[in-house]
Motif scaffolding. Sequence first.
Motif, PDB file in Angstrom:
ATOM      1  N   UNK A 185       0.961  -1.390  -0.046  1.00  0.00           N
ATOM      2  CA  UNK A 185      -0.089   0.097  -0.026  1.00  0.00           C
ATOM      3  C   UNK A 185       0.943   1.318   0.049  1.00  0.00           C
ATOM      4  N   UNK A 186       1.817   1.261   0.731  1.00  0.00           N
ATOM      5  CA  UNK A 186       2.825   2.439   0.963  1.00  0.00           C
ATOM      6  C   UNK A 186       3.440   2.727  -0.574  1.00  0.00           C
ATOM      7  N   UNK A 187       3.632   1.729  -1.103  1.00  0.00           N
ATOM      8  CA  UNK A 187       4.239   2.088  -2.629  1.00  0.00           C
ATOM      9  C   UNK A 187       3.290   1.919  -3.790  1.00  0.00           C
ATOM     10  N   UNK A 188       2.071   2.206  -3.294  1.00  0.00           N
ATOM     11  CA  UNK A 188       0.795   2.206  -4.365  1.00  0.00           C
ATOM     12  C   UNK A 188       0.585   1.141  -5.182  1.00  0.00           C
ATOM     13  N   UNK A 189       1.301  -0.143  -4.836  1.00  0.00           N
ATOM     14  CA  UNK A 189       1.120  -1.241  -5.826  1.00  0.00           C
ATOM     15  C   UNK A 189      -0.264  -2.122  -6.016  1.00  0.00           C
ATOM     16  N   UNK A 269      -6.692 -11.170  -0.554  1.00  0.00           N
ATOM     17  CA  UNK A 269      -6.769 -10.921  -1.953  1.00  0.00           C
ATOM     18  C   UNK A 269      -6.933  -9.402  -2.395  1.00  0.00           C
ATOM     19  N   UNK A 270      -6.145  -9.177  -3.186  1.00  0.00           N
ATOM     20  CA  UNK A 270      -6.020  -7.584  -3.557  1.00  0.00           C
ATOM     21  C   UNK A 270      -6.168  -7.505  -4.858  1.00  0.00           C
ATOM     22  N   UNK A 271      -6.328  -6.202  -5.244  1.00  0.00           N
ATOM     23  CA  UNK A 271      -6.700  -5.647  -6.595  1.00  0.00           C
ATOM     24  C   UNK A 271      -5.241  -4.777  -6.952  1.00  0.00           C
ATOM     25  N   UNK A 272      -4.529  -5.234  -8.219  1.00  0.00           N
ATOM     26  CA  UNK A 272      -3.257  -4.668  -8.458  1.00  0.00           C
ATOM     27  C   UNK A 272      -3.466  -3.104  -8.855  1.00  0.00           C
ATOM     28  N   UNK A 273      -2.805  -2.283  -8.745  1.00  0.00           N
ATOM     29  CA  UNK A 273      -2.704  -0.913  -9.442  1.00  0.00           C
ATOM     30  C   UNK A 273      -2.493  -1.188 -10.791  1.00  0.00           C
ATOM     31  N   UNK A 274      -2.973  -0.046 -11.610  1.00  0.00           N
ATOM     32  CA  UNK A 274      -2.894  -0.211 -12.987  1.00  0.00           C
ATOM     33  C   UNK A 274      -1.132  -0.650 -13.552  1.00  0.00           C
ATOM     34  N   UNK A 275      -1.146  -1.495 -14.447  1.00  0.00           N
ATOM     35  CA  UNK A 275       0.368  -1.704 -14.734  1.00  0.00           C
ATOM     36  C   UNK A 275       1.036  -2.448 -14.013  1.00  0.00           C
ATOM     37  N   UNK A 276       0.703  -2.978 -12.743  1.00  0.00           N
ATOM     38  CA  UNK A 276       1.483  -3.731 -11.792  1.00  0.00           C
ATOM     39  C   UNK A 276       0.987  -5.045 -12.006  1.00  0.00           C
ATOM     40  N   UNK A 324      -5.919 -15.820 -10.863  1.00  0.00           N
ATOM     41  CA  UNK A 324      -6.365 -16.385 -12.313  1.00  0.00           C
ATOM     42  C   UNK A 324      -7.358 -15.198 -12.769  1.00  0.00           C
ATOM     43  N   UNK A 325      -7.834 -14.453 -12.023  1.00  0.00           N
ATOM     44  CA  UNK A 325      -8.804 -13.210 -12.355  1.00  0.00           C
ATOM     45  C   UNK A 325      -7.812 -12.072 -12.683  1.00  0.00           C
ATOM     46  N   UNK A 326      -7.909 -11.782 -13.772  1.00  0.00           N
ATOM     47  CA  UNK A 326      -6.936 -10.518 -14.510  1.00  0.00           C
ATOM     48  C   UNK A 326      -7.024  -9.091 -13.309  1.00  0.00           C
ATOM     49  N   UNK A 327      -5.594  -8.876 -13.125  1.00  0.00           N
ATOM     50  CA  UNK A 327      -5.660  -7.602 -12.159  1.00  0.00           C
ATOM     51  C   UNK A 327      -5.693  -7.804 -10.931  1.00  0.00           C
ATOM     52  N   UNK A 328      -5.528  -8.980 -10.597  1.00  0.00           N
ATOM     53  CA  UNK A 328      -5.753  -9.524  -9.117  1.00  0.00           C
ATOM     54  C   UNK A 328      -4.593 -10.261  -8.564  1.00  0.00           C
ATOM     55  N   UNK A 329      -4.307 -10.180  -7.347  1.00  0.00           N
ATOM     56  CA  UNK A 329      -3.237 -11.073  -6.587  1.00  0.00           C
ATOM     57  C   UNK A 329      -3.527 -11.828  -5.280  1.00  0.00           C
ATOM     58  N   UNK A 330      -2.969 -12.808  -4.841  1.00  0.00           N
ATOM     59  CA  UNK A 330      -3.239 -13.445  -3.595  1.00  0.00           C
ATOM     60  C   UNK A 330      -2.070 -13.586  -2.728  1.00  0.00           C
TER      61      UNK A 330
END
Length: 369
Positions: A185-189, A269-276, A324-330
Amino acid sequence: MVADGAATTTPIPVRVAILGASGYTGAELLRLLSSHPHTSIVALSGERSAGSPMGSVFPHLAFGPPGGFVHSLPDLTTTAEVVTVAQAGAVDVVFCCLPHATTQKIIAQLPLDKVRVVDLSADFRLRDVDTYAAWYGAPHAAVELQRQAVYGLTELARDAVRGARLVANPGCYPTSAQLPLVPLLSAGLISPADIIVDAKSGVTGAGRAAKVGTLFCEAADGMSAYGVAAHRHAPEIEQGLSDAAGAPVDVVFTPHLVPLARGILSTMYVKLAAGVTADDLRARLAAVYDEEPFVHVLPAGAAPPHTRHVRGSNHAVMAVVADRVAGRAILVCVIDNIVKGASGQAIQNMNVMCGFPEMDGLGATPVFP
């Protein structure tokens, strides 16, 4: 960066008192401190066991180190008697393992100009006393002390802990959630919105007092959610994540009880910032924790960590996987709930406060099988 054992004004050995030594976190403090090179246990409290030797409450402490650690321990006494010993100047560090609400009133009686305190209860974790009152059902009874307290997630607050007289030791779930999420979060990722923390804990997290829900027949051979949408660790997690994001963060947090003695596994479960990408998250965490002795980031493709990988140790192990869902990470993080999630981190904080190497008393390798 780990503390390098800089000079300290605290006498050596440090004279330690433990309030609430008859519970699991108190016993774990004693187990770990038995190998600490710079501490001496001078006072222990346990209201229901006052007058009893420690070995009659926790016989396992009698078998190590050579000669029997328990034989050098003072008998359990009352909290009031330990407070009197501290007021007389015979204690350097107090670990407080008492229930919330009780702790505030006890610590208010301690001479913080002479004694360093690490509080393992929830009483000083929430900076906003109104938030504390809303979640714990009563007004905060030591508002001035709350203003002095430092939240002691050691790896992320080392400089503040170093100069503190009162450290609020983080909760077990918040430790496992914040260690991976705060740097991202602090890096805006990752997005501060839509964060889910799904966590499982062993039964020691409920404490040693007898409760129906933690009886063997109630807890064994099954798993259950509890505190759903109402667990008191939620505002603590949100406080740390909001600080990191620079704006209010709300999380979905659900804890579960699993039939283990000890251990926490948190899946986030998190949503990635654009381009990350997930690789970017892993790289960020690896860079932040590269020199930390207790926090480990698994490489890409490694199997997710198990609670057994950290059992009995102060280690935290985490993994990052692209969803497997685009734009997300675990994210997955495991800790021992009564070591890194409680007593081990408390000793780590004491080491920082007193200028000792952070590994002191915490060098145990995880126990397996």
